[in-house]
Scaffold this motif. Structure first.
Motif, mmCIF file in Angstrom:
data_model
loop_
_atom_site.group_PDB
_atom_site.id
_atom_site.type_symbol
_atom_site.label_atom_id
_atom_site.label_comp_id
_atom_site.label_asym_id
_atom_site.label_seq_id
_atom_site.Cartn_x
_atom_site.Cartn_y
_atom_site.Cartn_z
ATOM 1 N N GLY A 51 16.801 35.703 13.221
ATOM 2 C CA GLY A 51 16.536 35.123 14.534
ATOM 3 C C GLY A 51 16.023 36.146 15.520
ATOM 4 N N PHE A 52 16.545 37.364 15.446
ATOM 5 C CA PHE A 52 16.096 38.433 16.340
ATOM 6 C C PHE A 52 14.610 38.727 16.136
ATOM 7 C CE2 PHE A 52 15.286 42.997 16.895
ATOM 8 C CZ PHE A 52 15.572 43.127 18.248
ATOM 9 N N VAL A 53 14.176 38.803 14.879
ATOM 10 C CA VAL A 53 12.771 39.093 14.586
ATOM 11 C C VAL A 53 11.878 37.954 15.057
ATOM 12 C CG1 VAL A 53 11.097 39.493 12.745
ATOM 13 C CG2 VAL A 53 13.326 40.626 12.674
ATOM 14 N N LEU A 54 12.296 36.707 14.811
ATOM 15 C CA LEU A 54 11.488 35.556 15.214
ATOM 16 C C LEU A 54 11.342 35.482 16.735
ATOM 17 C CD1 LEU A 54 12.809 32.798 12.768
ATOM 18 C CD2 LEU A 54 10.608 33.982 12.679
ATOM 19 N N VAL A 55 12.442 35.679 17.445
ATOM 20 C CA VAL A 55 12.385 35.607 18.911
ATOM 21 C C VAL A 55 11.587 36.778 19.479
ATOM 22 C CG1 VAL A 55 13.766 35.628 21.015
ATOM 23 C CG2 VAL A 55 14.541 34.332 19.044
ATOM 24 N N LEU A 56 11.693 37.951 18.855
ATOM 25 C CA LEU A 56 10.930 39.108 19.316
ATOM 26 C C LEU A 56 9.434 38.878 19.119
ATOM 27 C CD1 LEU A 56 11.474 41.925 20.522
ATOM 28 C CD2 LEU A 56 11.296 42.849 18.203
ATOM 29 N N CYS A 57 9.043 38.287 17.984
ATOM 30 C CA CYS A 57 7.632 37.948 17.752
ATOM 31 C C CYS A 57 7.148 36.906 18.764
ATOM 32 C CB CYS A 57 7.441 37.432 16.338
ATOM 33 S SG CYS A 57 7.680 38.675 15.051
ATOM 34 N N ALA A 58 8.016 35.923 19.077
ATOM 35 C CA ALA A 58 7.649 34.917 20.070
ATOM 36 C C ALA A 58 7.451 35.549 21.447
ATOM 37 C CB ALA A 58 8.724 33.837 20.125
ATOM 38 N N SER A 59 8.301 36.501 21.799
ATOM 39 C CA SER A 59 8.149 37.193 23.086
ATOM 40 C C SER A 59 6.862 38.011 23.120
ATOM 41 C CB SER A 59 9.354 38.099 23.333
ATOM 42 O OG SER A 59 10.547 37.358 23.393
ATOM 43 N N PHE A 60 6.536 38.644 21.995
ATOM 44 C CA PHE A 60 5.299 39.424 21.907
ATOM 45 C C PHE A 60 4.081 38.531 22.099
ATOM 46 C CE2 PHE A 60 1.796 41.102 19.338
ATOM 47 C CZ PHE A 60 1.664 42.375 19.858
ATOM 48 N N LEU A 61 4.061 37.391 21.405
ATOM 49 C CA LEU A 61 2.933 36.460 21.524
ATOM 50 C C LEU A 61 2.901 35.825 22.914
ATOM 51 C CD1 LEU A 61 3.113 34.709 18.029
ATOM 52 C CD2 LEU A 61 1.534 36.497 18.777
ATOM 53 N N GLY A 62 4.090 35.567 23.495
ATOM 54 C CA GLY A 62 4.115 35.036 24.850
ATOM 55 C C GLY A 62 3.555 36.016 25.865
ATOM 56 N N GLY A 63 3.809 37.303 25.662
ATOM 57 C CA GLY A 63 3.230 38.304 26.547
ATOM 58 C C GLY A 63 1.712 38.313 26.496
ATOM 59 N N ILE A 64 1.165 38.215 25.265
ATOM 60 C CA ILE A 64 -0.296 38.151 25.120
ATOM 61 C C ILE A 64 -0.841 36.883 25.762
ATOM 62 C CG2 ILE A 64 -2.182 38.027 23.463
ATOM 63 C CD1 ILE A 64 -0.557 39.652 21.541
ATOM 64 N N ARG A 65 -0.155 35.770 25.527
ATOM 65 C CA ARG A 65 -0.635 34.476 26.030
ATOM 66 C C ARG A 65 -0.765 34.467 27.545
ATOM 67 N NH1 ARG A 65 3.147 29.225 26.838
ATOM 68 N NH2 ARG A 65 1.566 27.852 27.738
ATOM 69 N N TRP A 66 0.290 34.874 28.244
ATOM 70 C CA TRP A 66 0.246 34.786 29.698
ATOM 71 C C TRP A 66 -0.638 35.848 30.315
ATOM 72 C CZ3 TRP A 66 1.142 30.507 31.809
ATOM 73 C CH2 TRP A 66 2.119 29.645 31.313
ATOM 74 N N THR A 67 -0.781 36.988 29.659
ATOM 75 C CA THR A 67 -1.704 38.009 30.169
ATOM 76 C C THR A 67 -3.149 37.535 30.059
ATOM 77 O OG1 THR A 67 -0.155 39.730 29.448
ATOM 78 C CG2 THR A 67 -2.380 40.420 30.006
ATOM 79 N N LEU A 68 -3.511 36.953 28.914
ATOM 80 C CA LEU A 68 -4.864 36.421 28.747
ATOM 81 C C LEU A 68 -5.107 35.224 29.656
ATOM 82 C CD1 LEU A 68 -5.280 36.650 24.858
ATOM 83 C CD2 LEU A 68 -6.142 38.214 26.608
ATOM 84 N N THR A 69 -4.059 34.424 29.887
ATOM 85 C CA THR A 69 -4.190 33.301 30.813
ATOM 86 C C THR A 69 -4.492 33.793 32.223
ATOM 87 O OG1 THR A 69 -2.648 31.971 29.500
ATOM 88 C CG2 THR A 69 -3.021 31.286 31.772
#
Length: 247
Positions: A51-69
């Motif tokens: 769960g830690f790895v999955l949530v960390l990957c989601a946070s990483f992708l969320g950071g990219i998403r909102w920065t590009l947005t």
């Protein structure tokens, strides 16, 4: 806590894409919020590596998403400053990305459910459709407010607002559900709130500074324009005076 690490990734990508400048106050805000949230949620849940790895990957992708947005919405050439415009272009792509997962994990149980496709009472169906419609309206309002906040401020501010929401939820859990917090948890709560308060104060000071600079530019430009107009009118009057004796 791992979910809220998105603020660190947003800061990283904001610096890489030059959306934010490296400032000591900015780093201090992020460290206060991240460190305070870590202390606030310390030993509150059991650790799971997967769960830690999955949530960390989601946070990483969320950071990219909102920065590009933020880049898309604040770039004037694209004309996507309006939240409705950006939702019109992005929501179909989000739907296409989530629909296969919906079919795999929820498609069969939903198709066999007696509350929807195999209903026996019309009232139950209308109640479920009404709840889905209400959920869709709330989801639309949430997405609209998120994109509006990013267009007016930054993805970092959006992440901080999300962390404040999570702090409120955890605080309500202690009051309504009887969750107990240690002294370290309450100290983290105070540190996290201090980081959020510092960010709000800095944003307000920067906003006042920008408004003062804009007013100064307008005030300095108006006298120049007035002098130019007066000089032009004076020149036209002199030309009329010179032409009058010749007639």
């Amino acid at each position: 806590m791992t979910k809220s690490s998105a603020i660190l990734f947003i800061l990283l990508f904001s610096l890489l894409f030059k959306l934010e400048e490296v400032r000591v106050t900015l780093l201090l805000v992020v460290l206060l919020i991240a460190g305070g949230l870590f202390m606030f949620t310390y030993k509150s849940t059991q650790f799971n590596a997967q769960g830690f790895v999955l949530v960390l990957c989601a946070s990483f992708l969320g950071g990219i998403r909102w920065t590009l947005t933020q880049i898309l919405m604040q770039k004037a050439d694209l004309g996507l400053q309006n939240p409705i415009d950006i939702m019109f272009h992005l929501q179909p792509l989000m739907f296409l990305g989530l629909f296969p997962l919906f079919v795999v994990f929820e498609g069969l149980p939903l198709s066999l459910s007696e509350k929807l496709f195999r209903f026996h009472e019309a009232g139950m169906l209308f109640s479920l459709v009404g709840k889905l419609f209400l959920g869709g309206i709330l989801a639309f309002g949430l997405g609209f407010s998120e994109f509006l906040l990013v267009s007016r401020t930054s993805s970092l501010t959006l992440s901080i607002a999300g962390i404040f929401k999570e702090i409120c939820i955890l605080f309500l859990a202690t009051r309504l559900l009887g969750d107990r917090l240690s002294l370290l948890n309450w100290l983290g709560f105070a540190v996290c709130l201090s980081g959020i308060s510092l960010h709000v104060i800095l944003k307000a000071m920067n906003s006042k500074g920008e408004k003062a600079l804009t007013l100064h530019k307008e005030a300095s430009s108006d006298p120049d324009l007035e002098l130019l107009l007066r000089h032009t009118e004076h020149g036209e009057e002199e030309e009329e005076d010179v032409e009058t004796p010749q007639h």
